[in-house]
Design a protein around this motif. Structure first.
Motif, short mmCIF file in Angstrom:
data_model
loop_
_atom_site.label_atom_id
_atom_site.label_comp_id
_atom_site.label_asym_id
_atom_site.label_seq_id
_atom_site.Cartn_x
_atom_site.Cartn_y
_atom_site.Cartn_z
N VAL A 29 -6.43 8.28 2.31
CA VAL A 29 -5.37 8.46 1.44
C VAL A 29 -4.04 7.93 2.18
O VAL A 29 -3.26 7.34 1.55
CB VAL A 29 -5.12 10.13 1.00
CG1 VAL A 29 -3.70 10.19 0.24
CG2 VAL A 29 -6.38 10.42 0.15
N LEU A 30 -3.89 8.42 3.35
CA LEU A 30 -2.75 7.93 3.95
C LEU A 30 -2.74 6.39 4.14
O LEU A 30 -1.55 5.75 4.26
CB LEU A 30 -2.81 8.45 5.55
CG LEU A 30 -2.58 10.14 5.62
CD1 LEU A 30 -2.59 10.55 7.27
CD2 LEU A 30 -1.18 10.43 5.04
N GLY A 54 -4.32 -1.29 -2.57
CA GLY A 54 -4.25 -0.08 -1.85
C GLY A 54 -5.21 0.77 -2.38
O GLY A 54 -5.98 1.51 -1.60
N SER A 55 -5.75 0.65 -3.49
CA SER A 55 -6.88 1.24 -4.08
C SER A 55 -8.11 0.92 -3.28
O SER A 55 -9.18 1.55 -3.12
CB SER A 55 -7.10 1.06 -5.51
OG SER A 55 -5.78 1.59 -6.27
N LEU A 56 -8.40 -0.51 -3.28
CA LEU A 56 -9.71 -0.92 -2.39
C LEU A 56 -9.57 -0.47 -0.99
O LEU A 56 -10.68 -0.19 -0.34
CB LEU A 56 -9.37 -2.42 -2.50
CG LEU A 56 -9.73 -3.06 -4.16
CD1 LEU A 56 -9.64 -4.49 -4.13
CD2 LEU A 56 -11.03 -2.45 -4.68
N ALA A 57 -8.36 -0.35 -0.41
CA ALA A 57 -8.16 -0.10 0.98
C ALA A 57 -8.65 1.46 1.00
O ALA A 57 -9.30 1.55 2.05
CB ALA A 57 -6.93 -0.18 1.72
N LEU A 58 -8.20 2.18 0.04
CA LEU A 58 -8.70 3.67 0.01
C LEU A 58 -10.18 3.84 -0.09
O LEU A 58 -10.69 4.57 0.82
CB LEU A 58 -8.08 4.21 -1.13
CG LEU A 58 -8.19 5.78 -1.38
CD1 LEU A 58 -8.13 6.79 -0.44
CD2 LEU A 58 -7.79 6.13 -2.81
N GLY A 59 -10.68 3.03 -0.87
CA GLY A 59 -12.27 3.12 -1.31
C GLY A 59 -12.96 2.77 0.07
O GLY A 59 -13.80 3.38 0.72
N LEU A 342 -8.88 7.63 -6.07
CA LEU A 342 -8.44 9.28 -5.56
C LEU A 342 -9.62 10.26 -5.91
O LEU A 342 -10.29 10.74 -5.10
CB LEU A 342 -7.12 9.66 -5.77
CG LEU A 342 -5.95 8.65 -4.77
CD1 LEU A 342 -4.63 9.21 -5.54
CD2 LEU A 342 -6.08 9.04 -3.64
N ILE A 343 -9.63 10.24 -7.31
CA ILE A 343 -10.52 11.37 -7.79
C ILE A 343 -11.82 11.02 -7.43
O ILE A 343 -12.83 11.84 -6.74
CB ILE A 343 -10.30 11.46 -9.19
CG1 ILE A 343 -8.74 11.93 -9.42
CG2 ILE A 343 -11.37 12.50 -9.98
CD1 ILE A 343 -8.42 11.94 -11.00
N ASP A 344 -12.44 9.76 -7.59
CA ASP A 344 -13.78 9.48 -7.43
C ASP A 344 -14.37 9.54 -5.98
O ASP A 344 -15.40 9.85 -5.70
CB ASP A 344 -14.19 8.24 -8.15
CG ASP A 344 -14.15 8.09 -9.72
OD1 ASP A 344 -14.12 9.31 -10.25
OD2 ASP A 344 -14.28 7.09 -10.21
N SER A 345 -13.25 9.45 -5.23
CA SER A 345 -13.62 9.20 -3.70
C SER A 345 -13.74 10.87 -3.38
O SER A 345 -14.19 10.96 -2.16
CB SER A 345 -12.60 8.61 -3.04
OG SER A 345 -12.53 7.26 -3.25
N GLY A 346 -13.35 11.90 -4.23
CA GLY A 346 -13.36 13.10 -3.79
C GLY A 346 -12.07 13.71 -3.22
O GLY A 346 -11.98 14.78 -2.55
N VAL A 347 -11.04 13.08 -3.23
CA VAL A 347 -9.76 13.50 -2.70
C VAL A 347 -9.37 14.63 -3.64
O VAL A 347 -8.68 15.49 -2.88
CB VAL A 347 -8.80 12.25 -2.76
CG1 VAL A 347 -7.23 12.66 -2.21
CG2 VAL A 347 -9.16 11.03 -1.53
N GLY A 348 -9.44 14.53 -4.92
CA GLY A 348 -8.93 15.51 -5.76
C GLY A 348 -9.55 16.92 -5.14
O GLY A 348 -8.93 17.97 -5.22
#
Length: 465
Positions: A29-30, A54-59, A342-348
């Protein structure tokens, strides 16, 4: 939120696209937010591209397969645009019709004709709040700046005494009141009731705009005592027209979608029977799509016809209203893609797991997250869509009113301390002829007051409703 409710949510939610632990997800996330911040602020990249990267980097940091990260992003983008894209388009058409027909000028001139002296700052905040309902913030500024400069010059007022109330009215509408893009995206993300959010948003907005507008403008005028810039005022729409719409029909058209959505919310509360015929009718006419569509169609007759618009002119107005929103739609859509990643990665779920034992209220958490992203990116819209994605799981166990307050907490946080990485900061600075320090002492502080007061009122309401 109870431990049992968290476990139920976990059981109902689809499996995450990564098996990363909390530490790795936190780092992801950071990294994702840092990439977005750097690309927007350092490399001046468009927010749409920054959010996509940023979304791709997060994943990637979260260990998600690239194809699944891409799928999450595109599905989130598609669902967000499907949810709010048409509403943003209809709002843009209505705003353009209001500006081009001279309807906005008619509202402004009518209110100014009845105000003077000490009442002028209150008149300005009223004008900005009414005109700002269907208009994007930047469009509202461009529309109202000539009025602000004219009133300040002719009435020999301090520019800040007149300008701050107008800016406060526009900013509060932009951050808290649908159909503006930020609140709409947050409502869609947390599955809040739009009518209830609108009603509570008005309750929060009124005292907020009074404190940040007419009251704060007294201090701002002492700290930054500058006259209106001596330059040519932009030509107003009505100066190019032989006639323009009346005040009553124009005001009715602007308020029509608000009245329809509030009526739906009221009927839902009073009747509370999905099978009831009256409630079903209001569920249709009070839906955002129908409410805004009705206002646009009514506007063709109450705004376009009195201004002498032909069918071709109306078509041109619609086209011109739609053209500037392409960038907004892409940013909002990419924000939805980031949220879904964020949600699909499990962050939520991670936030649920971590926060269930915290003593910090969910509304305060949402406000703080939005504040952090706003300070970093400078964009209220990016802050809203990102924060909404992070805290959306917290709304699953909330009542209708508290999920609406969650949206307002996010919106309030997204307005905190506009500074040099915000386009609005430079827009205000240049139009008012201010120095950077003067802009911070007026505009930036005004935004902070809005954020803190609105956030405080949201927390107060959460104890009452």
């Amino acid at each position: 939120m109870t431990r049992l409710s968290v476990e139920m949510l976990a059981a109902d939610a689809p499996p995450p696209i990564t098996s990363a632990g909390h530490a790795q997800l936190g780092i992801a996330v950071l990294v994702g937010i840092a990439v977005i911040v750097l690309l927007i602020t350092k490399f001046k990249l468009h927010a749409f591209l920054a959010l996509t990267i940023g979304s791709l980097a997060l994943g990637a940091v979260a260990g998600a397969p690239l194809d699944k990260a891409i799928t999450s992003f595109t599905s989130g983008l598609g669902s967000t645009v499907a949810g709010v894209g048409v509403l943003i388009a209809l709002g843009a058409i209505l705003g353009k019709l209001l500006a081009d027909s001279g309807g906005a000028d008619q509202i402004v001139d009518t209110i100014l004709a009845k105000a003077g002296g000490r009442a002028m700052p209150w008149a300005m905040v009223l004008i900005a709040s009414v005109v700002g309902l269907p208009l994007f913030f930047e469009v509202g500024i461009v529309l109202l700046i000539p009025v602000v400069l004219m009133v300040a010059k002719r009435g020999n007022y301090s520019l800040m005494r007149i300008g701050i109330p107008a800016l406060a009215g526009l900013s509060v509408m932009h951050g808290l009141i649908p159909p503006h893009p930020g609140p709409l995206v947050a409502i869609d993300a947390v599955k809040a009731n739009l009518g209830v959010t609108l009603a509570l948003g008005i309750v929060v907005a009124i005292p907020t705009v009074i404190i940040a507008g007419p009251l704060f403008s007294k201090l701002a005028a002492r700290w930054v005592d500058v006259p209106a810039p001596d330059r040519m005022l932009p030509q107003r729409a009505s100066e190019q027209l032989e006639r323009r719409p009346g005040f009553g029909p124009t005001l009715a058209t602007v308020l029509l979608p608000v009245v329809l959505m509030l009526a739906k919310a009221l009927v839902d509360i009073v009747v509370d029977d999905p099978a009831n015929h009256t409630q079903r009718v209001f569920d249709v006419v009070g839906s955002p799509l129908i409410a805004l569509l009705a206002a646009v169609i009514v506007g063709f007759f109450t705004l376009g016809r009195p201004a002498g618009f032909t069918r071709d002119r109306l078509q041109q107005t619609v086209e011109k209203g739609l053209m500037p929103i392409a960038g907004i739609l892409l940013i909002v859509g990419a924000g939805g893609g980031f949220k879904q990643t964020l949600i699909d990665s499990g962050v939520g779920q991670m936030i649920l797991d971590i926060s269930k034992d915290w003593s910090i209220p969910a509304l305060l958490l949402a406000w703080l997250i939005a504040v952090a992203i706003r300070l970093a990116t400078g964009s209220a819209t990016v802050a809203t869509v990102s924060a909404a994605g992070l805290v959306a799981p917290l709304a699953a166990d909330m009542s209708t009113t508290h999920s609406a307050l969650l949206v307002l907490a996010i919106g309030a946080g997204s307005l905190f301390f506009s500074h040099v990485n915000d386009a609005g900061f430079w827009l205000v600075k240049e139009y008012f002829g201010l120095k950077v320090g003067q802009t911070v002492k007026t505009w930036s502080l005004m935004e902070t007051i809005i954020s803190v007061v609105a956030g405080g009122l949201v927390l107060l309401l959460s104890l009452i409703v």
